[in-house]
Design an enzyme around this catalytic site. Structure first.
Site, PDB file in Angstrom:
ATOM      1  NE  ARG A  27       5.725  11.051   4.059  1.00  0.00           N
ATOM      2  CZ  ARG A  27       4.545  11.456   4.237  1.00  0.00           C
ATOM      3  NH1 ARG A  27       3.313  10.692   3.941  1.00  0.00           N
ATOM      4  NH2 ARG A  27       4.160  12.688   4.730  1.00  0.00           N
ATOM      5  CG  ASP A  64       1.206   6.374   3.427  1.00  0.00           C
ATOM      6  OD1 ASP A  64       0.327   5.668   3.620  1.00  0.00           O
ATOM      7  OD2 ASP A  64       2.146   6.513   4.033  1.00  0.00           O
ATOM      8  NE  ARG A 124      -3.488  -2.408   2.891  1.00  0.00           N
ATOM      9  CZ  ARG A 124      -4.088  -2.807   3.882  1.00  0.00           C
ATOM     10  NH1 ARG A 124      -3.812  -2.141   5.098  1.00  0.00           N
ATOM     11  NH2 ARG A 124      -4.811  -3.806   4.067  1.00  0.00           N
ATOM     12  CE1 TYR A 132       6.934   2.720  -0.867  1.00  0.00           C
ATOM     13  CE2 TYR A 132       7.872   0.604   0.060  1.00  0.00           C
ATOM     14  CZ  TYR A 132       6.720   1.470  -0.351  1.00  0.00           C
ATOM     15  OH  TYR A 132       5.584   0.858   0.368  1.00  0.00           O
TER      16      TYR A 132
END
Length: 261
Positions: free
Chosen positions: A197, A52, A50, A110
């Site tokens: 993040r 954001d 998932r 990522y």
């Protein structure tokens, strides 16, 4: 029933994340609406990871079960006909029933793209993070090395994270620069909510000289979100995709990879 895997890319700027919500303004909602129109019936998808609100996907992988028989290229072209311009299926492939987009993944990757410039982004606004102070790459690499291996990443975990355990294994972090753009790549068996993040916030603090590289050890050891820097913006975060056993025969890259700095 056949099981189909899809790889898709999307810009997360206009969406409230991946997971379906009552508003209908998520990537999953748009994908399932397009699949339903193409298949003339409802289709539910399961994703590899998932994302954001504001986070992009270069190789999101989903699977679904359907009684509809179509060639792989038909799933790609047919579904894309009903998708908005900022979401596109890149490939489709039938897979065995044993395949599961999330559970079959051995790792996830990522990238974070960060612009270092006195002036804020313009044409790439929403597609990269931004700092106006110079960054020290060697200091950030030294700090990042503390995160490699198996650790309790509670200090980088969002309060609403639903993961069963904060213990994850980070296998790779690379930090490179091309022109004014920094590229941070992360690979781990799994990630916590906001983990990257929150790590980025700490790396930037080190890169700008606000903290020494050794501070990352202290943050990690604290196992407390209060010990880390503020959560960094989602704009430059890209889900590069899951890692699967090659035996599944699924693509690991798509054309969008070459777009990033």
């Amino acid at each position: 029933m056949a099981r189909i895997a899809l790889g898709l890319s999307y810009s997360g700027q206009g969406y409230a994340g991946w997971q379906s919500q009552p508003s209908g303004n998520t990537v999953q909602d748009r994908l399932e609406q397009a699949l339903a129109r193409f298949a003339a019936g409802p289709i539910s998808t399961v994703c590899a990871g998932r994302t954001d609100a504001g986070v992009h996907g270069l190789m999101q992988v989903v699977h679904f079960d359907t009684a509809l028989r179509r060639e792989a290229f038909s799933w790609v072209r047919g579904t894309n006909t009903f998708l908005p311009a900022d979401i596109a299926v890149q490939w489709a492939q039938p897979v065995p029933k044993a395949f599961h987009a999330r559970a079959s993944a051995t790792a996830r990757r990522y990238a974070y793209i960060l612009l270092e410039s006195p002036v804020r982004p313009s044409v790439d606004a929403g597609r990269c993070g931004w700092v106006f102070r110079p960054l020290d790459g060697d200091a950030m690499r030294a700090a990042a090395s503390a995160l490699l291996g198996e650790h309790d990443f509670s200090s980088f975990r969002a309060s609403g994270c639903q993961a069963r355990t904060p213990v994850k294994t980070m296998t790779r972090i690379t930090i490179t620069r091309r022109g004014a753009y920094w590229r941070f790549e992360f690979e781990a068996n799994a990630f916590l909510h906001h983990m990257i993040r929150n790590i980025m916030g700490c790396l930037v603090a080190v890169g700008q000289g606000q903290q020494p590289p050794a501070w990352m050890h202290d943050v990690l050891a604290a196992r407390s979100r209060d010990a880390a820097a503020p959560t960094f913006a989602p704009d430059g975060l890209y889900f590069l995709g899951p890692v699967y056993d090659p035996a599944w025969g699924l693509p690991s890259r798509c054309a969008a990879y070459d777009w990033l700095p």
